[in-house]
Design a protein around this motif. Structure first.
Motif, PDB file in Angstrom:
ATOM      1  N   ASP A 148       0.837  -1.208   0.000  1.00 43.74           N
ATOM      2  CA  ASP A 148       0.000   0.000   0.000  1.00 43.74           C
ATOM      3  C   ASP A 148       0.867   1.251   0.000  1.00 43.74           C
ATOM      4  O   ASP A 148       0.585   2.226  -0.701  1.00 43.74           O
ATOM      5  CB  ASP A 148      -0.926   0.013   1.226  1.00 43.74           C
ATOM      6  CG  ASP A 148      -2.227  -0.741   0.988  1.00 43.74           C
ATOM      7  OD1 ASP A 148      -2.491  -1.167  -0.149  1.00 43.74           O
ATOM      8  OD2 ASP A 148      -2.998  -0.898   1.964  1.00 43.74           O
ATOM      9  N   LEU A 149       1.937   1.227   0.793  1.00 47.94           N
ATOM     10  CA  LEU A 149       2.830   2.390   0.866  1.00 47.94           C
ATOM     11  C   LEU A 149       3.543   2.615  -0.471  1.00 47.94           C
ATOM     12  O   LEU A 149       3.759   3.752  -0.882  1.00 47.94           O
ATOM     13  CB  LEU A 149       3.864   2.207   1.980  1.00 47.94           C
ATOM     14  CG  LEU A 149       3.339   2.061   3.405  1.00 47.94           C
ATOM     15  CD1 LEU A 149       4.493   2.136   4.394  1.00 47.94           C
ATOM     16  CD2 LEU A 149       2.313   3.123   3.736  1.00 47.94           C
ATOM     17  N   GLU A 150       3.902   1.521  -1.128  1.00 50.71           N
ATOM     18  CA  GLU A 150       4.559   1.636  -2.428  1.00 50.71           C
ATOM     19  C   GLU A 150       3.632   2.326  -3.429  1.00 50.71           C
ATOM     20  O   GLU A 150       4.053   3.208  -4.191  1.00 50.71           O
ATOM     21  CB  GLU A 150       4.948   0.254  -2.934  1.00 50.71           C
ATOM     22  CG  GLU A 150       5.760   0.273  -4.216  1.00 50.71           C
ATOM     23  CD  GLU A 150       6.128  -1.124  -4.688  1.00 50.71           C
ATOM     24  OE1 GLU A 150       6.236  -1.308  -5.928  1.00 50.71           O
ATOM     25  OE2 GLU A 150       6.294  -2.035  -3.839  1.00 50.71           O
ATOM     26  N   LYS A 196      14.422  15.705  -2.236  1.00 56.42           N
ATOM     27  CA  LYS A 196      15.361  14.599  -2.013  1.00 56.42           C
ATOM     28  C   LYS A 196      14.847  13.601  -0.981  1.00 56.42           C
ATOM     29  O   LYS A 196      15.249  12.429  -0.974  1.00 56.42           O
ATOM     30  CB  LYS A 196      16.717  15.162  -1.564  1.00 56.42           C
ATOM     31  CG  LYS A 196      16.645  15.936  -0.246  1.00 56.42           C
ATOM     32  CD  LYS A 196      17.985  16.545   0.125  1.00 56.42           C
ATOM     33  CE  LYS A 196      17.881  17.338   1.438  1.00 56.42           C
ATOM     34  NZ  LYS A 196      19.178  17.965   1.793  1.00 56.42           N
ATOM     35  N   GLN A 197      13.948  14.045  -0.108  1.00 58.89           N
ATOM     36  CA  GLN A 197      13.417  13.148   0.923  1.00 58.89           C
ATOM     37  C   GLN A 197      12.691  11.952   0.327  1.00 58.89           C
ATOM     38  O   GLN A 197      12.595  10.900   0.963  1.00 58.89           O
ATOM     39  CB  GLN A 197      12.480  13.917   1.864  1.00 58.89           C
ATOM     40  CG  GLN A 197      13.163  14.878   2.823  1.00 58.89           C
ATOM     41  CD  GLN A 197      13.448  16.230   2.191  1.00 58.89           C
ATOM     42  OE1 GLN A 197      13.243  16.430   0.994  1.00 58.89           O
ATOM     43  NE2 GLN A 197      13.901  17.183   2.991  1.00 58.89           N
ATOM     44  N   LEU A 202      11.497   6.026  -0.493  1.00 58.03           N
ATOM     45  CA  LEU A 202      11.422   4.828  -1.334  1.00 58.03           C
ATOM     46  C   LEU A 202      12.392   3.754  -0.841  1.00 58.03           C
ATOM     47  O   LEU A 202      12.044   2.566  -0.801  1.00 58.03           O
ATOM     48  CB  LEU A 202      11.721   5.182  -2.791  1.00 58.03           C
ATOM     49  CG  LEU A 202      11.637   4.012  -3.781  1.00 58.03           C
ATOM     50  CD1 LEU A 202      10.264   3.343  -3.738  1.00 58.03           C
ATOM     51  CD2 LEU A 202      11.951   4.468  -5.199  1.00 58.03           C
ATOM     52  N   LEU A 203      13.592   4.160  -0.469  1.00 59.09           N
ATOM     53  CA  LEU A 203      14.568   3.190   0.049  1.00 59.09           C
ATOM     54  C   LEU A 203      14.055   2.541   1.330  1.00 59.09           C
ATOM     55  O   LEU A 203      14.252   1.336   1.551  1.00 59.09           O
ATOM     56  CB  LEU A 203      15.916   3.870   0.295  1.00 59.09           C
ATOM     57  CG  LEU A 203      16.657   4.348  -0.959  1.00 59.09           C
ATOM     58  CD1 LEU A 203      17.902   5.126  -0.575  1.00 59.09           C
ATOM     59  CD2 LEU A 203      17.016   3.164  -1.858  1.00 59.09           C
ATOM     60  N   TYR A 204      13.378   3.324   2.176  1.00 60.54           N
ATOM     61  CA  TYR A 204      12.809   2.755   3.398  1.00 60.54           C
ATOM     62  C   TYR A 204      11.691   1.757   3.068  1.00 60.54           C
ATOM     63  O   TYR A 204      11.650   0.651   3.633  1.00 60.54           O
ATOM     64  CB  TYR A 204      12.261   3.855   4.308  1.00 60.54           C
ATOM     65  CG  TYR A 204      11.448   3.294   5.451  1.00 60.54           C
ATOM     66  CD1 TYR A 204      12.067   2.579   6.481  1.00 60.54           C
ATOM     67  CD2 TYR A 204      10.061   3.420   5.468  1.00 60.54           C
ATOM     68  CE1 TYR A 204      11.317   2.023   7.510  1.00 60.54           C
ATOM     69  CE2 TYR A 204       9.311   2.871   6.497  1.00 60.54           C
ATOM     70  CZ  TYR A 204       9.940   2.170   7.517  1.00 60.54           C
ATOM     71  OH  TYR A 204       9.204   1.605   8.518  1.00 60.54           O
TER      72      TYR A 204
END
Length: 263
Positions: A148-150, A196-197, A202-204
């Protein structure tokens, strides 16, 4: 499922969800009566200059999307079809986001709510909307809170940039391939024009696994830090238009009531 999810959300009394008034069956169809909402994010975006939100509006909407999805997860459901058309603005408050359409939701906890359901071992059919679907959905795997977050992330990028690299593609395999490239070798190009955040977010999200509970506060914190150089109190692009529409609607309603009384 729509009624089940809304009924489960009623005790929360959250501004991020419609109020369920009634649901039932009449002859050969089911019906549901719930709060009327305004335009969805896709309609609002395409009406903006360059078909994208300002950074201030987009990030603030992203924070609200994150809060809405957190509250849905908190009552034991994942959405599985996160997309701009499933987020609308409240007619009562043009700055308030409302999440809708829970027909594809699935409980990710057991009936007692104490344990997480295990992923199904077999490959099942695609669920969701191709443009915003997480990679797991392309592979036919079960979704979790991470997925869902993706999808929320893809929606946010589109709101800020106005497009996604795979927007014109319809074939599921090609879209999946484009997403893989964008998230690996082309990450910075993919997020060009975004604060940039979003790279860190996305990495998280990619670091999460199926059973992990996401740190929603961490993501909101990164989004808030992206707002530091943006004017927080500026009106959203659509805010004045919605206020005018509301005033017009109230005027027509009052005029109709007067005519009825006179008649």
């Amino acid at each position: 499922m729509e009624a089940v999810v809304l009924r489960t959300l009623q005790p929360v009394r959250s501004p991020y969800f419609c109020r369920l008034f009634f649901c039932g069956r009449a002859e050969r169809f089911n019906f549901i009566i719930m709060t009327l909402v305004g335009k969805n994010l896709n309609e609002l975006r395409v009406n903006c200059p360059k078909q994208r939100f300002s950074r201030s509006s987009g990030i603030q909407i992203g924070i609200q999307m994150m809060s809405a999805i957190q509250q849905l997860h908190a009552v034991g459901f994942i959405h599985r079809d996160v997309k701009p058309a499933n987020f609308c603005m409240s007619l009562e408050n043009p700055r308030q986001l409302v999440m809708v359409d829970f027909g594809m939701c699935r409980k990710y906890v057991t009936d007692g709510g104490c344990e997480l359901r295990h992923p199904r071992w077999f490959v099942h059919g695609f669920k969701g909307t191709v443009r915003y679907a997480p990679l797991a959905a392309h592979h036919g795997r079960d979704s979790s809170r991470k997925e869902d977050l993706e999808s929320v992330f893809y929606v946010l990028v589109e709101l800020l940039v106005g497009t996604l690299p795979w927007m014109t593609m319809e074939d599921t395999v090609h879209v999946e391939h484009a997403k893989q490239i964008a998230r690996t070798t082309g990450l910075h190009e993919f997020l060009s024009g975004c604060p940039k955040q979003l790279v860190h977010i996305l990495l998280y999200i990619d670091s999460l696994r199926f059973y992990d509970a996401p740190d929603y506060a961490l993501i909101r914190g990164l989004l808030n830090s992206a707002l530091e150089n943006c004017p927080h109190e500026c009106a959203y692009e659509w805010e004045e238009e919605m206020k005018n529409e509301r005033r017009k609607s109230e005027y027509l309603r009052s005029k109709e009531e007067v005519e009825l009384e006179d008649g």
